[in-house]
Scaffold this motif. Structure first.
Motif, PDB file in Angstrom:
ATOM      1  N   ALA A   4      20.553  -7.429   6.356  1.00 26.83           N
ATOM      2  CA  ALA A   4      19.399  -6.458   5.844  1.00 26.83           C
ATOM      3  C   ALA A   4      19.026  -7.256   4.530  1.00 26.83           C
ATOM      4  CB  ALA A   4      19.989  -5.302   5.418  1.00 26.83           C
ATOM      5  N   GLY A   5      19.918  -7.947   3.837  1.00 28.80           N
ATOM      6  CA  GLY A   5      19.316  -8.529   2.732  1.00 28.80           C
ATOM      7  C   GLY A   5      18.570 -10.003   2.915  1.00 28.80           C
ATOM      8  N   ILE A   6      18.961 -10.615   4.131  1.00 27.15           N
ATOM      9  CA  ILE A   6      18.226 -11.784   4.700  1.00 27.15           C
ATOM     10  C   ILE A   6      16.895 -11.342   5.207  1.00 27.15           C
ATOM     11  CG2 ILE A   6      18.185 -13.354   6.386  1.00 27.15           C
ATOM     12  CD1 ILE A   6      21.149 -13.684   6.214  1.00 27.15           C
ATOM     13  N   LEU A   7      16.867 -10.280   5.793  1.00 24.84           N
ATOM     14  CA  LEU A   7      15.548  -9.640   6.461  1.00 24.84           C
ATOM     15  C   LEU A   7      14.658  -9.335   5.250  1.00 24.84           C
ATOM     16  CD1 LEU A   7      16.578  -7.668   9.526  1.00 24.84           C
ATOM     17  CD2 LEU A   7      15.415  -9.917   9.558  1.00 24.84           C
ATOM     18  N   ALA A   8      15.293  -8.822   4.249  1.00 25.62           N
ATOM     19  CA  ALA A   8      14.371  -8.369   2.944  1.00 25.62           C
ATOM     20  C   ALA A   8      13.850  -9.584   2.205  1.00 25.62           C
ATOM     21  CB  ALA A   8      15.211  -7.576   2.114  1.00 25.62           C
ATOM     22  N   LEU A   9      14.623 -10.629   2.454  1.00 28.56           N
ATOM     23  CA  LEU A   9      14.107 -11.919   1.847  1.00 28.56           C
ATOM     24  C   LEU A   9      13.088 -12.615   2.747  1.00 28.56           C
ATOM     25  CD1 LEU A   9      17.305 -13.521   0.396  1.00 28.56           C
ATOM     26  CD2 LEU A   9      15.551 -12.656  -1.053  1.00 28.56           C
ATOM     27  N   VAL A  10      13.157 -12.360   3.832  1.00 28.73           N
ATOM     28  CA  VAL A  10      12.180 -13.150   4.853  1.00 28.73           C
ATOM     29  C   VAL A  10      10.903 -12.225   4.863  1.00 28.73           C
ATOM     30  CG1 VAL A  10      11.661 -13.452   7.254  1.00 28.73           C
ATOM     31  CG2 VAL A  10      13.875 -14.156   6.248  1.00 28.73           C
ATOM     32  N   PRO A  12       9.616  -9.818   2.558  1.00 29.09           N
ATOM     33  CA  PRO A  12       9.496  -8.702   1.449  1.00 29.09           C
ATOM     34  C   PRO A  12       8.606  -7.712   1.561  1.00 29.09           C
ATOM     35  CG  PRO A  12       8.622 -10.804   0.813  1.00 29.09           C
ATOM     36  CD  PRO A  12       8.914 -11.123   2.295  1.00 29.09           C
ATOM     37  N   VAL A  13       7.303  -7.693   2.051  1.00 26.41           N
ATOM     38  CA  VAL A  13       6.411  -6.741   2.127  1.00 26.41           C
ATOM     39  C   VAL A  13       6.761  -5.376   2.751  1.00 26.41           C
ATOM     40  CG1 VAL A  13       3.769  -6.179   2.565  1.00 26.41           C
ATOM     41  CG2 VAL A  13       4.587  -8.473   1.249  1.00 26.41           C
ATOM     42  N   VAL A  14       7.306  -5.857   3.967  1.00 28.25           N
ATOM     43  CA  VAL A  14       7.977  -4.824   5.026  1.00 28.25           C
ATOM     44  C   VAL A  14       8.998  -4.038   4.413  1.00 28.25           C
ATOM     45  CG1 VAL A  14       8.999  -4.740   7.086  1.00 28.25           C
ATOM     46  CG2 VAL A  14       7.009  -6.089   6.947  1.00 28.25           C
ATOM     47  N   SER A  15       9.858  -5.009   3.729  1.00 22.83           N
ATOM     48  CA  SER A  15      11.246  -4.401   3.142  1.00 22.83           C
ATOM     49  C   SER A  15      10.767  -3.556   1.882  1.00 22.83           C
ATOM     50  CB  SER A  15      12.154  -5.280   2.567  1.00 22.83           C
ATOM     51  OG  SER A  15      11.520  -6.289   1.669  1.00 22.83           O
ATOM     52  N   SER A  16       9.420  -3.733   1.051  1.00 28.12           N
ATOM     53  CA  SER A  16       9.247  -3.317  -0.115  1.00 28.12           C
ATOM     54  C   SER A  16       8.491  -1.741   0.544  1.00 28.12           C
ATOM     55  CB  SER A  16       8.317  -3.682  -1.027  1.00 28.12           C
ATOM     56  OG  SER A  16       8.701  -4.827  -1.309  1.00 28.12           O
ATOM     57  N   PHE A  17       7.787  -1.616   1.527  1.00 32.76           N
ATOM     58  CA  PHE A  17       7.305  -0.456   2.150  1.00 32.76           C
ATOM     59  C   PHE A  17       8.261   0.254   2.754  1.00 32.76           C
ATOM     60  CE2 PHE A  17       3.266  -2.910   2.133  1.00 32.76           C
ATOM     61  CZ  PHE A  17       2.557  -2.025   1.232  1.00 32.76           C
ATOM     62  N   ALA A  18       9.200  -0.156   3.112  1.00 32.22           N
ATOM     63  CA  ALA A  18      10.316   0.615   3.843  1.00 32.22           C
ATOM     64  C   ALA A  18      11.300   1.296   2.805  1.00 32.22           C
ATOM     65  CB  ALA A  18      11.273  -0.299   4.819  1.00 32.22           C
ATOM     66  N   GLY A  69       1.183   2.141  -0.427  1.00 33.04           N
ATOM     67  CA  GLY A  69       0.721   0.924  -0.964  1.00 33.04           C
ATOM     68  C   GLY A  69       0.679   1.252  -2.581  1.00 33.04           C
ATOM     69  N   ALA A  70      -0.030   2.774  -2.694  1.00 30.82           N
ATOM     70  CA  ALA A  70       0.106   3.087  -4.183  1.00 30.82           C
ATOM     71  C   ALA A  70       1.295   3.760  -4.738  1.00 30.82           C
ATOM     72  CB  ALA A  70      -0.829   4.485  -4.056  1.00 30.82           C
ATOM     73  N   GLY A  71       1.940   4.047  -3.915  1.00 26.59           N
ATOM     74  CA  GLY A  71       3.487   4.576  -4.382  1.00 26.59           C
ATOM     75  C   GLY A  71       4.365   2.975  -4.631  1.00 26.59           C
ATOM     76  N   LEU A  72       4.055   2.081  -3.956  1.00 31.03           N
ATOM     77  CA  LEU A  72       4.787   0.611  -4.216  1.00 31.03           C
ATOM     78  C   LEU A  72       4.356   0.182  -5.736  1.00 31.03           C
ATOM     79  CD1 LEU A  72       6.689  -1.471  -3.439  1.00 31.03           C
ATOM     80  CD2 LEU A  72       4.823  -2.647  -2.240  1.00 31.03           C
ATOM     81  N   LEU A  73       2.849   0.502  -5.805  1.00 34.28           N
ATOM     82  CA  LEU A  73       2.250  -0.026  -7.118  1.00 34.28           C
ATOM     83  C   LEU A  73       2.816   0.746  -8.387  1.00 34.28           C
ATOM     84  CD1 LEU A  73       0.315  -1.759  -8.848  1.00 34.28           C
ATOM     85  CD2 LEU A  73      -1.406  -0.107  -8.235  1.00 34.28           C
ATOM     86  N   ALA A  74       2.908   2.010  -8.133  1.00 35.18           N
ATOM     87  CA  ALA A  74       3.487   2.983  -9.122  1.00 35.18           C
ATOM     88  C   ALA A  74       4.873   3.003  -9.477  1.00 35.18           C
ATOM     89  CB  ALA A  74       3.331   4.476  -8.557  1.00 35.18           C
ATOM     90  N   LEU A  75       5.798   2.795  -8.398  1.00 42.33           N
ATOM     91  CA  LEU A  75       7.309   2.386  -8.550  1.00 42.33           C
ATOM     92  C   LEU A  75       7.239   1.126  -9.657  1.00 42.33           C
ATOM     93  CD1 LEU A  75       8.829   3.551  -5.451  1.00 42.33           C
ATOM     94  CD2 LEU A  75       8.945   4.607  -7.578  1.00 42.33           C
ATOM     95  N   THR A  76       6.496   0.083  -9.062  1.00 39.31           N
ATOM     96  CA  THR A  76       6.454  -1.400  -9.776  1.00 39.31           C
ATOM     97  C   THR A  76       6.165  -1.167 -11.203  1.00 39.31           C
ATOM     98  OG1 THR A  76       5.903  -2.366  -7.553  1.00 39.31           O
ATOM     99  CG2 THR A  76       5.666  -3.566  -9.541  1.00 39.31           C
ATOM    100  N   LEU A  77       4.985  -0.471 -11.539  1.00 39.22           N
ATOM    101  CA  LEU A  77       4.685  -0.201 -12.815  1.00 39.22           C
ATOM    102  C   LEU A  77       5.781   0.464 -13.458  1.00 39.22           C
ATOM    103  CD1 LEU A  77       0.733   0.374 -12.499  1.00 39.22           C
ATOM    104  CD2 LEU A  77       1.846  -1.469 -13.206  1.00 39.22           C
ATOM    105  N   LEU A  78       6.126   1.600 -12.946  1.00 39.43           N
ATOM    106  CA  LEU A  78       7.390   2.305 -13.703  1.00 39.43           C
ATOM    107  C   LEU A  78       8.698   1.281 -14.094  1.00 39.43           C
ATOM    108  CD1 LEU A  78       7.570   5.862 -11.798  1.00 39.43           C
ATOM    109  CD2 LEU A  78       6.943   5.198 -14.249  1.00 39.43           C
TER     110      LEU A  78
END
Length: 90
Positions: A4-10, A12-18, A69-78
Protein backbone atom coordinates in the motif's frame (compact mmCIF):
# COMPACT_ATOMS: atom_id res chain seq x y z
CA UNK A 1 1.15 -2.25 4.26
CA UNK A 2 4.38 -2.17 2.32
CA UNK A 3 2.51 -2.72 -0.93
CA UNK A 4 0.00 0.00 0.00
CA UNK A 5 2.88 2.38 0.74
CA UNK A 6 4.53 1.63 -2.59
CA UNK A 7 1.22 2.16 -4.41
CA UNK A 8 0.75 5.46 -2.56
CA UNK A 9 4.19 6.57 -3.77
CA UNK A 10 3.45 5.50 -7.33
CA UNK A 11 -0.01 7.14 -7.47
CA UNK A 12 -0.04 9.97 -4.91
CA UNK A 13 -3.15 11.68 -6.30
CA UNK A 14 -5.22 8.50 -6.14
CA UNK A 15 -4.01 7.72 -2.63
CA UNK A 16 -4.76 11.28 -1.49
CA UNK A 17 -8.32 11.10 -2.78
CA UNK A 18 -8.68 7.64 -1.23
CA UNK A 19 -7.57 9.03 2.13
CA UNK A 20 -10.11 11.88 1.89
CA UNK A 21 -12.82 9.37 0.97
CA UNK A 22 -11.86 7.11 3.90
CA UNK A 23 -11.91 10.07 6.29
CA UNK A 24 -15.36 11.06 5.00
CA UNK A 25 -16.64 7.52 5.53
CA UNK A 26 -15.18 7.40 9.04
CA UNK A 27 -16.79 10.72 9.94
CA UNK A 28 -20.16 9.54 8.67
CA UNK A 29 -19.93 6.22 10.53
CA UNK A 30 -18.85 8.02 13.69
CA UNK A 31 -21.74 10.48 13.43
CA UNK A 32 -24.29 7.75 12.82
CA UNK A 33 -22.99 5.62 15.70
CA UNK A 34 -22.95 8.58 18.06
CA UNK A 35 -26.46 9.54 16.93
CA UNK A 36 -27.73 6.02 17.60
CA UNK A 37 -26.24 6.15 21.09
CA UNK A 38 -28.04 9.47 21.72
CA UNK A 39 -31.49 8.22 20.72
CA UNK A 40 -32.65 7.46 24.25
CA UNK A 41 -30.23 9.63 26.22
CA UNK A 42 -31.81 13.06 26.66
CA UNK A 43 -30.74 13.14 30.30
CA UNK A 44 -27.06 12.99 29.35
CA UNK A 45 -25.10 16.11 30.29
CA UNK A 46 -24.44 18.34 27.26
CA UNK A 47 -26.96 16.44 25.13
CA UNK A 48 -27.42 19.31 22.67
CA UNK A 49 -23.68 19.78 22.25
CA UNK A 50 -23.33 16.08 21.43
CA UNK A 51 -26.23 16.33 19.00
CA UNK A 52 -24.51 19.24 17.23
CA UNK A 53 -21.36 17.10 17.08
CA UNK A 54 -23.36 14.30 15.43
CA UNK A 55 -24.84 16.62 12.81
CA UNK A 56 -21.49 18.26 12.04
CA UNK A 57 -19.74 14.92 11.75
CA UNK A 58 -22.25 13.58 9.27
CA UNK A 59 -22.35 16.81 7.25
CA UNK A 60 -18.56 17.09 7.02
CA UNK A 61 -18.33 13.39 6.09
CA UNK A 62 -20.85 13.81 3.29
CA UNK A 63 -19.11 16.95 2.04
CA UNK A 64 -15.73 15.21 2.01
CA UNK A 65 -17.15 12.35 -0.01
CA UNK A 66 -19.06 14.54 -2.47
CA UNK A 67 -16.30 17.14 -2.98
CA UNK A 68 -13.05 15.23 -2.65
CA UNK A 69 -10.93 17.88 -4.37
CA UNK A 70 -12.07 20.68 -2.08
CA UNK A 71 -11.80 18.33 0.90
CA UNK A 72 -8.22 17.50 -0.03
CA UNK A 73 -7.38 21.19 -0.32
CA UNK A 74 -9.06 21.97 3.02
CA UNK A 75 -7.22 19.15 4.81
CA UNK A 76 -3.94 20.23 3.26
CA UNK A 77 -4.45 23.82 4.43
CA UNK A 78 -5.45 22.67 7.92
CA UNK A 79 -2.29 20.57 8.17
CA UNK A 80 -0.23 23.48 6.85
CA UNK A 81 -1.57 25.82 9.53
CA UNK A 82 -1.14 23.16 12.22
CA UNK A 83 2.50 22.52 11.33
CA UNK A 84 3.23 26.25 11.09
CA UNK A 85 1.78 26.87 14.55
CA UNK A 86 3.70 23.92 15.96
CA UNK A 87 6.89 25.20 14.34
CA UNK A 88 6.45 28.69 15.77
CA UNK A 89 5.59 27.31 19.17
CA UNK A 90 8.90 25.46 19.56
Amino acid sequence: MIVAGILALVWPVVSSFAAVFALGCLLMINGIAQGISLIDAREVPHFWLQLVSVVLSVIVGVLLIRHRGAGLLALTLLLLVYFMVEGFRR
